[in-house]
Design a protein around this motif. Structure first.
Motif, short mmCIF file in Angstrom:
data_model
loop_
_atom_site.label_atom_id
_atom_site.label_comp_id
_atom_site.label_asym_id
_atom_site.label_seq_id
_atom_site.Cartn_x
_atom_site.Cartn_y
_atom_site.Cartn_z
N VAL A 49 36.73 22.15 21.66
CA VAL A 49 35.53 21.84 22.45
C VAL A 49 35.52 20.38 22.88
O VAL A 49 35.24 20.06 24.04
CB VAL A 49 34.25 22.18 21.65
CG1 VAL A 49 33.02 21.64 22.37
CG2 VAL A 49 34.13 23.68 21.46
N VAL A 50 35.83 19.48 21.94
CA VAL A 50 35.83 18.05 22.26
C VAL A 50 36.90 17.74 23.31
O VAL A 50 36.64 17.02 24.28
CB VAL A 50 36.08 17.22 20.99
CG1 VAL A 50 36.36 15.76 21.35
CG2 VAL A 50 34.87 17.31 20.06
N ALA A 51 38.10 18.29 23.12
CA ALA A 51 39.20 18.01 24.06
C ALA A 51 38.87 18.51 25.45
O ALA A 51 39.03 17.78 26.45
CB ALA A 51 40.49 18.64 23.55
N GLY A 87 35.90 19.33 26.67
CA GLY A 87 34.72 18.65 27.19
C GLY A 87 35.07 17.28 27.77
O GLY A 87 34.58 16.89 28.83
N TRP A 88 35.97 16.58 27.07
CA TRP A 88 36.38 15.26 27.55
C TRP A 88 37.17 15.38 28.85
O TRP A 88 36.90 14.67 29.83
CB TRP A 88 37.21 14.55 26.49
CG TRP A 88 37.84 13.29 26.99
CD1 TRP A 88 39.14 13.08 27.34
CD2 TRP A 88 37.17 12.05 27.25
NE1 TRP A 88 39.34 11.80 27.78
CE2 TRP A 88 38.15 11.14 27.75
CE3 TRP A 88 35.86 11.62 27.11
CZ2 TRP A 88 37.83 9.84 28.09
CZ3 TRP A 88 35.54 10.30 27.47
CH2 TRP A 88 36.52 9.44 27.95
N VAL A 89 38.14 16.30 28.89
CA VAL A 89 39.01 16.41 30.06
C VAL A 89 38.27 16.98 31.26
O VAL A 89 38.36 16.46 32.38
CB VAL A 89 40.24 17.28 29.74
CG1 VAL A 89 41.07 17.52 31.00
CG2 VAL A 89 41.10 16.61 28.68
N LEU A 90 37.53 18.07 31.04
CA LEU A 90 36.91 18.78 32.16
C LEU A 90 35.61 18.15 32.65
O LEU A 90 35.26 18.30 33.82
CB LEU A 90 36.65 20.23 31.77
CG LEU A 90 37.88 21.08 31.46
CD1 LEU A 90 37.47 22.47 31.02
CD2 LEU A 90 38.81 21.16 32.67
N VAL A 91 34.90 17.46 31.76
CA VAL A 91 33.61 16.90 32.15
C VAL A 91 33.68 15.38 32.25
O VAL A 91 33.53 14.81 33.33
CB VAL A 91 32.51 17.32 31.15
CG1 VAL A 91 31.16 16.72 31.58
CG2 VAL A 91 32.39 18.84 31.08
N ALA A 92 33.92 14.72 31.12
CA ALA A 92 33.86 13.26 31.10
C ALA A 92 34.89 12.63 32.03
O ALA A 92 34.56 11.79 32.88
CB ALA A 92 34.05 12.76 29.67
#
Length: 248
Positions: free
Chosen positions: A177-179, A181-186
């Motif tokens: 989820v973190v990975a 979320g970081w790549v696709l959103v942040a």
């Protein structure tokens, strides 16, 4: 070390989820090729197909499954903690650094294999389609060969980064989820709206490495150097963290 790598590859060959993720990574390729060709030259789409940028946009479909390979890398490491096999793994091979290193090499090999198949699938899908539009590709040209090689490199590095993330975040679900979320959103937001920051992120480096010209990103060689540096950094950090932290 060689035996450890063979052991990791054997684990992957006997894990059904890995096959499912590999197929998912490859499934993205023809969809990405179709999307790039259909939208090329249209408002809100990519550059026209008759241009070098348009061809590079189509060829970049070969790296469209890179995020799925990132997940594979995470599962290779974090899966050991989820299923409770990490204790027995380190009892059999107490040198944790070598174990993590073997996982990184195995992940890189799997990522490279998937990327090569994805590149071949990109060519098999795009060449006849573009030929029907009277656009004939030269496989060894900069617009084709370099982009495909960049996509292969980016995918392999994503696999190594995934192992590093799985080492740093033991919970498999949280790591994924973190990975993502970081790549696709942040990172997507930073690349789109804060170029000066986004160009230096892992996603920005990977985007530059695929050879597609985008405003605000590093040149292809710069993306290659930066993304390799990120891959090494995650691998080293994950290895040191695993060596120092209690596995219980």
């Amino acid at each position: 070390m060689k035996n450890l790598i063979h052991a990791e590859l054997l684990k992957l060959r006997t894990t059904r989820m890995i096959y499912g993720l590999a197929l998912a990574a490859l499934a993205f390729v023809p969809l990405s090729v179709a999307g790039a060709i259909v939208s090329a030259g249209k408002s809100g789409g990519g550059p026209a197909l008759g241009t070098g940028e348009g061809i590079r946009g189509v060829m970049s479909a070969g790296s469209s499954g890179a995020l799925t390979v990132l997940i594979i890398g995470i599962l290779i490491m974090a899966g050991e903690f989820r299923h409770g096999t990490v204790t027995s793994t380190f009892l059999v091979s107490p040198k944790r650094g070598k174990v993590v290193g073997a996982k990184i090499v195995a992940a890189g090999l799997v990522g490279t294999g998937i990327a090569i198949v994805a590149a071949a699938l990109t060519l098999a899908t795009s060449v006849p389609w573009l030929a029907s539009k009277h656009i004939h590709l030269h496989i060894l040209s900069h617009n084709v060969g370099m982009v495909l090689l960049g996509g292969i490199a980016a995918t392999a590095i994503y696999a190594a980064v995934g192992v590093g993330v799985g080492s740093l975040i033991r919970n498999q679900t949280a790591a994924v989820v973190v990975a993502l979320g970081w790549v696709l959103v942040a990172e997507s937001l930073l690349i789109s709206f804060a170029h000066e920051i986004g160009r230096w992120t892992p996603g920005g480096a990977a985007a530059a490495l695929d050879g597609v010209s985008r405003d605000g990103l590093l040149p292809m060689w710069g993306g290659a150097v930066l993304f390799v540096a990120y891959g090494v950094a995650f691998a080293v950090a994950g290895t040191r963290f695993t060596m120092r932290r209690d596995i219980s």
